[in-house]
Each structure stands twice: as structure tokens, then as C-alpha cells.
Design a protein around this motif. Structure first.
Motif, PDB file in Angstrom:
ATOM      1  N   LYS B 143      31.468  40.787  37.801  1.00  0.00           N
ATOM      2  CA  LYS B 143      32.712  41.040  38.539  1.00  0.00           C
ATOM      3  C   LYS B 143      33.508  39.743  38.624  1.00  0.00           C
ATOM      4  O   LYS B 143      33.017  38.730  39.122  1.00  0.00           O
ATOM      5  N   THR B 144      34.730  39.790  38.122  1.00  0.00           N
ATOM      6  CA  THR B 144      35.601  38.624  38.175  1.00  0.00           C
ATOM      7  C   THR B 144      36.950  39.067  38.705  1.00  0.00           C
ATOM      8  O   THR B 144      37.254  40.258  38.708  1.00  0.00           O
ATOM      9  N   GLY B 145      37.764  38.114  39.148  1.00  0.00           N
ATOM     10  CA  GLY B 145      39.089  38.515  39.588  1.00  0.00           C
ATOM     11  C   GLY B 145      39.714  37.566  40.580  1.00  0.00           C
ATOM     12  O   GLY B 145      39.150  36.524  40.917  1.00  0.00           O
ATOM     13  N   ASN B 153      40.319  40.569  45.870  1.00  0.00           N
ATOM     14  CA  ASN B 153      39.692  40.939  44.592  1.00  0.00           C
ATOM     15  C   ASN B 153      40.342  42.170  43.962  1.00  0.00           C
ATOM     16  O   ASN B 153      39.670  42.978  43.335  1.00  0.00           O
ATOM     17  N   MET B 154      41.640  42.332  44.132  1.00  0.00           N
ATOM     18  CA  MET B 154      42.311  43.541  43.668  1.00  0.00           C
ATOM     19  C   MET B 154      42.645  43.498  42.172  1.00  0.00           C
ATOM     20  O   MET B 154      42.951  44.513  41.569  1.00  0.00           O
ATOM     21  N   ILE B 155      42.625  42.294  41.583  1.00  0.00           N
ATOM     22  CA  ILE B 155      43.041  42.142  40.188  1.00  0.00           C
ATOM     23  C   ILE B 155      41.920  41.429  39.444  1.00  0.00           C
ATOM     24  O   ILE B 155      41.551  40.314  39.812  1.00  0.00           O
ATOM     25  N   GLY B 156      41.371  42.061  38.418  1.00  0.00           N
ATOM     26  CA  GLY B 156      40.269  41.394  37.734  1.00  0.00           C
ATOM     27  C   GLY B 156      39.719  42.198  36.572  1.00  0.00           C
ATOM     28  O   GLY B 156      40.372  43.113  36.060  1.00  0.00           O
ATOM     29  N   ALA B 157      38.510  41.835  36.178  1.00  0.00           N
ATOM     30  CA  ALA B 157      37.877  42.475  35.029  1.00  0.00           C
ATOM     31  C   ALA B 157      36.372  42.458  35.215  1.00  0.00           C
ATOM     32  O   ALA B 157      35.844  41.632  35.954  1.00  0.00           O
ATOM     33  N   PHE B 158      35.692  43.382  34.543  1.00  0.00           N
ATOM     34  CA  PHE B 158      34.254  43.255  34.383  1.00  0.00           C
ATOM     35  C   PHE B 158      34.035  42.378  33.156  1.00  0.00           C
ATOM     36  O   PHE B 158      34.408  42.752  32.041  1.00  0.00           O
ATOM     37  N   GLU B 237      29.926  50.022  38.436  1.00  0.00           N
ATOM     38  CA  GLU B 237      29.983  50.545  39.800  1.00  0.00           C
ATOM     39  C   GLU B 237      30.487  51.978  39.859  1.00  0.00           C
ATOM     40  O   GLU B 237      31.423  52.298  40.584  1.00  0.00           O
ATOM     41  N   ASP B 322      40.487  49.422  50.220  1.00  0.00           N
ATOM     42  CA  ASP B 322      39.237  49.030  49.564  1.00  0.00           C
ATOM     43  C   ASP B 322      39.083  49.723  48.207  1.00  0.00           C
ATOM     44  O   ASP B 322      39.534  50.855  48.020  1.00  0.00           O
ATOM     45  N   LYS B 323      38.443  49.035  47.270  1.00  0.00           N
ATOM     46  CA  LYS B 323      38.279  49.600  45.932  1.00  0.00           C
ATOM     47  C   LYS B 323      37.348  50.807  45.905  1.00  0.00           C
ATOM     48  O   LYS B 323      37.314  51.535  44.936  1.00  0.00           O
ATOM     49  N   VAL B 325      37.638  53.264  48.026  1.00  0.00           N
ATOM     50  CA  VAL B 325      38.383  54.431  48.494  1.00  0.00           C
ATOM     51  C   VAL B 325      38.714  55.327  47.306  1.00  0.00           C
ATOM     52  O   VAL B 325      39.182  54.863  46.271  1.00  0.00           O
ATOM     53  N   LEU B 326      38.416  56.616  47.437  1.00  0.00           N
ATOM     54  CA  LEU B 326      38.779  57.586  46.399  1.00  0.00           C
ATOM     55  C   LEU B 326      39.464  58.768  47.072  1.00  0.00           C
ATOM     56  O   LEU B 326      38.998  59.249  48.112  1.00  0.00           O
TER      57      LEU B 326
END
Lengths: 365, 365
Positions: B143-145, B153-158, B237, B322-323, B325-326
């Protein structure tokens, strides 16, 4: 031909997706079936928005739709404008199950795609290309990204869309210069892998310039077939996909040197393809008549065929920053013959310099 | 114990990689064997650079090495500072076969990793974590970002590294507050999946605070074993990996509300874990004695155990971004018992509000 369309498949295992090609493509079911949750951000630009944004907003009226209007042009394909997309996603309070739609040309697609790859580490992404260049090339295959001041497309991600809707009715509003820029990429496919298509283009170029739907449809379909096949075989450009960069190492140097947006991408690629053809001639692979034929088809498409005033050193310095450079060595896409491209490393510097100082191609020096 | 180390493997098919854990890890072969080309960018910060940069520059003296020094702290984990890494890569004229090394804590690792994921659409990446938090958690798993002003941590990449070198000798220079922040993530593993380790921590916390190498080595190894197992089972995830976010939905809200860097990430997670424990108590899963036990181990580690002055509405507003949340629904990581975490959706709002307004945990209200 309303609501008639064809479907091509980009075969990438669990990342496979359809390309729909047609006029007046129906949002239901083609667009709606590829949405994930209820939240949709439409990324477009200030030129395309007045033409087509309302149409898609209406098609999505049952969803929570936000939009992000970028300024038009390659000069804005940077980190600052990328952040406008993140701002829009955050301000709309969108979650990981949202969808980002790119409605526009190559710049919009590249930026929206990179944003979709990065927002919450990846959300659903759909391409609705509105330029010929985006329909035949940039919307398919998952290359996304932005420019750095020192080099084009240097920052980005491989992010496959879940669908591409190539609606050729959107080309009706395309300025002539943009149409020609797209034709450069069309011609690229003919040169790199499809000699028969080159002949077709030589015959049908007037129809394409007149935007006859059947001709456009055929060209988009044929290019997308090639793109889908090549991408499926080599998604991350470990090998053959690099052939799609015919003319691009030269072309990116022109774009970066001249300042993004001064030369359209397709225009720079046109001259770049001629330089690749010239170098292939020097290596004994093409005849001078072949090079002249490349020049002629580009001229038929109203594309530039002479390079800008740049020294060989200026070209080489920028070309050495190319993404295909490995271990400091330039790798170029050249032509074994018209319709067959190859990756060449270790090109003789004398030959390269000769090509880079050549002012007119396809004629005896 | 010089040059003795253990190797754990993160099993991710073709993206598998080793985690080396030891004191004074030898650069040859551990680091050098994971480089791809000859070009190496070391990303670090102004605190770590004076301590360890020269050591790695010397180990890499036969390579083309550039370095990028970021300012220290979570407040700088943004797009502007990410671009400093791209500037360094472009100015060094690095190609796709370069390697980016993260030498630092979680912020450096997150930013260098995202830059490595994005530069030329992906280059080789190695993690050398220098904080306990990074060694037990953030350097493993890909997890990066970066943060957005409106969410962490809203912007990133695996982006999986090709190796992680967790050199516990680097912890010698770690400030006490940072050590405690790292212990919050250590305690997290105990709470979410390893009750036996919780007992070990209760006994050995004084040794960890005194930075006894054997105790640190054991804790880092045990945490990395859990992390490697969980990441291997669920890289992106889709399921069980979310359990690693125990305390993080609450904690991120604290970090964002207070301003990045005011509370260290581990400190916010500590209080977040207590809130998760409190909510689990309200659902009838934990006893009040269990919550008090969570509070006690956090206090043993010199971590905060009381939330900052934030209203329930302020918490909820940030938590809904939060990431996890769906479809607009909060999903929280709660505890069925100490040592067993579960994903819970649709938590009763009355219970949640009660937890968010609770000022002291593990005591009768």
C-alpha cells in the motif's frame, strides 16, 4: 445506422473489456451495465462539455453524478490539473465503488484514467473517447498518465477501463486539425502491421477527411482490432506492444522541445514516423519510394511532413529520456518494410544523426 | 548478532518478495541482488539522511545513485512533495530500469512507493524502513500513497516492493514517541489475530521500550509473519486484509481532523483501537475487563488512550470518507474477542454515537 454497433473484446483475463464502436451508441445498456456503484464522476474538458456533457448527465440521471471540467489541451496534462479530478472526487465524497468516466480526447482519457487508477488505489473507469485519436488509439489498452516538464507521459499507470464506447457521431464536431492528428495514428497501424490497410487508406483518405460514417467506422474498427490484439499479447509493454510506439520516440521529443500543445501529438507522430521511415531507408530496409509513399499518405491526411528546427543533439537528449531506453541504450521502432515494424537497439549514431538533420523526407538528399 | 538475519517471504506469485529482518543487514548481497539496472534513487527525509544515507550511498558506490530528501512528517505527504521525487528522477535522467529505494518511515515509504508505481508507469522498488511502524506494518504489503486535504491515503497505488530490509539497528536512533507509535501497530496484530502475542507484549513491553534487540527482533518478525500471511491471502483488500485496519477508520478521522502530523499515525490508531474495543463491548463481544486490558497495554506503551475533543458528527463525517465505505455504508473492524477481529457493516448508530462521545475507555460510564 442508429443504434447499430459492433463489439470488440480486449482479452486480458479478468481485466478483459469490450470496445463498442458505432454511431449514437445507446447508454442503456452499453454504459449503464459497466457502472459499479451509484456514484459517477464525468471528467471532460471545456470544449467537449458544451457539446456532449448534458447527454451523458441525462443518461445517468438515476445516479449520483458529479463532473470535472479540465481546460482543453496537452499543456494542462500535469499534476496540478490531475489534482482537480481528486478534488472533485473528494468534494463529492465518492467511495471506492464509484466510477470515473473520461469524456473527451487523449488528454482527458489519460488524466481521468490515471486519477481512476490512483483514487483510493483504484476505482472503476470507463472511456468515452470523442476524438479520432482517442477512439483508434489512446482509449484502448490502459496506458494513462501525465506529462512532466522534462518529459512526456513520464508519470502514470496501466489502468484498463471496464469498457470503451467509441461513438463515431462524436467526431462530427471534431476540428479538421484534430481529425488529421487522429489520422496519423490510423496511418501508424497501417505502417506497423497492415500493408493492405495502407492501400485502403490511400484510396479512402478523401472519405475519411469528409467524415463519411462508413469509412470512419471501418477505420476505427480496423485500428481497434489491431490495438486489442497487440495489447492482449503484451499488456505491460514487455515486448511487442512497443511497436505501437512507431514514430513516438521522435514525436515526443518534438512535443517536449516545442512545448506541449504547440504541435498536436498526432502531428509530431506524423513527422516521427517519417523519421523512422528515413532511418529504415538508411539501414537498407525501405526504398526511397517507400519513404515517399509514407510522406504522401501523411500529406493526403493534411499532416506536417517536415520536422521543426531542432538540432540532432536536441533530439537525442530528449530521446534518451524515452521510456523504451534501457541501460542507457536507445530502442527505436523502425520498419523492415511497409506493414512490418521491428524494435531496434543500438542504431548507428551516424545514421541516426543523418536522419535527425534531414529536412525533407522521401527525396534524394 | 552481526550479519545474522531471518528471511520471510510474502507469497504473491510473480510479485513475491523477501523481508529480511536483522541487525546490520549486509547490503551485499541483500540489497544489491534486488536492483534491476544501474540507476538508483534513494528517497529519504531530512531527519534520516544525516543518520543513514551515507552508509547506503557507499554500499551503492558502483551504481549511478541520486537522492531525494523530503521534509520530515505526515503533513508533507502530498502531491506537491511527491513531485519532488519525480523531479529527482527526471533530473537524473533515469529510465524504466531504475530502482527507487525508500529509506525512512511510513511517510517516506508511502511516497517513494507511489512514485515508483507511477514513474514511467512502474519501476523497481525497495523498502528500507527505519521506524518500528514501517518495519512491522507499512513497508510490507504494497500500500502506497499520499494524503488529500480532505482525507488520508486517498491517492495511491498497490505497489509491491521487490524486497524489504528491516534493519532493527536503525531503531537505535528512533525517538521515544516514534517508538511508541510503532508499538501501536505491534499491539494491533495482537488484538486482531494473536492473543498469545498480547500476553507476550504485556510481559515484554519494558524490554521493547528499552529497545532490547532480541525483543524488537521477535516483535518485528512476529508482526511481519502476520502481515505477510494476510497480504498473500488478499493483496488488494477485497476481504480479510481489511482486518489490518483495526483502529484505522477512527484513527484516520482523528489525524485528518487534527491536521496531519499533530497526532502521529500510531497515536491516532491507538485511540482508534480503544474506540473499536469500546464499540465491541457495546455489541456484547468484549467484556469491560477486555477493554480495560486494551487500554492498559496501550498505556504500557506510552500511547494516548483518550480521544481529542471531537464531536460524534465530526467523527462520522470523516469516517464516511473511509476507503472501506461501500454504497454509503460504513464498514468497521471490530473485535469478537481479544485476538479475533471481524468486519462489521451496518453498526447501530446509537452504539456508534455512544462510543464516539465516550471520553474514557475501559471504565464504567
Amino acid at each position: 445506422m442508429k443504434h447499430s454497433y459492433i463489439t470488440l473484446q480486449v482479452a486480458l483475463g479478468e481485466r478483459s473489456y469490450p470496445i463498442y464502436i458505432g454511431a449514437q451508441l445507446p447508454a442503456e445498456p452499453l454504459l449503464l451495465q459497466h457502472l459499479s456503484g451509484r456514484q459517477v464522476l464525468i471528467v471532460t474538458n471545456t470544449t467537449v462539455a458544451p457539446l456532449y456533457l448534458v447527454r451523458y448527465q441525462e443518461a445517468l440521471k438515476d445516479y449520483h453524478v458529479a463532473s470535472c471540467l479540465l481546460p482543453d489541451g496537452e499543456v494542462h496534462k500535469d499534476l496540478t490539473h490531475l489534482n482537480l479530478i481528486f478534488d472533485a472526487l473528494m468534494q463529492a465524497r465518492f467511495n471506492r465503488d464509484c466510477t470515473v468516466i473520461a469524456l473527451g480526447g487523449g488528454v482527458v482519457g489519460d488524466m481521468a484514467g490515471f486519477a481512476a487508477a490512483s483514487f483510493q488505489r483504484g476505482v472503476n473507469f470507463i472511456q468515452i473517447p470523442t476524438t479520432l485519436l482517442a477512439q483508434v488509439d489512446s482509449s484502448v489498452g490502459g496506458k494513462t498518465g501525465i506529462n512532466h516538464a522534462l518529459g512526456k507521459n513520464m508519470i502514470g499507470a496501466f489502468k484498463q477501463p471496464s469498457a470503451v464506447l467509441a461513438d463515431i457521431s462524436h467526431l462530427n464536431t471534431l476540428p479538421a486539425r484534430e481529425l488529421s492528428a487522429g489520422l496519423a495514428e490510423v496511418i501508424k497501424y497501417a505502417l506497423l502491421c497492415d500493408a493492405e490497410f495502407l492501400t485502403w487508406l490511400e484510396i479512402n483518405m478523401p472519405k475519411l477527411l469528409a467524415q463519411e460514417p462508413e469509412a470512419l467506422m471501418y477505420a476505427v474498427e480496423r485500428c481497434c482490432q489491431h490495438k486489442a490484439r497487440i495489447v492482449a499479447a503484451d499488456e505491460h509493454e514487455q515486448g511487442a506492444r512497443a511497436l505501437l510506439n512507431l514514430g513516438h520516440t521522435f514525436g515526443h521529443a518534438i512535443e517536449t522541445h516545442m512545448g506541449y500543445g504547440q504541435w498536436l501529438h498526432g502531428e509530431a507522430v506524423a513527422v516521427g514516423m517519417l523519421q523512422a521511415a528515413d532511418l529504415s531507408y538508411r539501414l537498407g530496409w525501405l526504398s526511397l519510394a517507400d519513404v515517399a509513399r509514407v510522406r504522401a499518405i501523411l500529406q493526403q491526411a493534411n499532416l506536417p511532413v517536415d520536422p521543426p528546427a531542432m538540432s540532432a543533439d536536441e533530439f537525442k537528449s530528449l530521446m534518451l529520456q524515452d521510456k523504451k531506453v534501457l541501460a542507457g541504450q536507445l530502442r527505436l521502432i523502425l520498419l523492415k518494410r511497409l506493414g512490418e515494424a521491428v524494435i531496434v537497439k543500438g542504431v548507428d549514431d551516424t545514421d541516426l544523426t543523418a536522419t535527425l538533420t534531414q529536412r525533407h523526407f522521401g527525396v534524394l538528399a
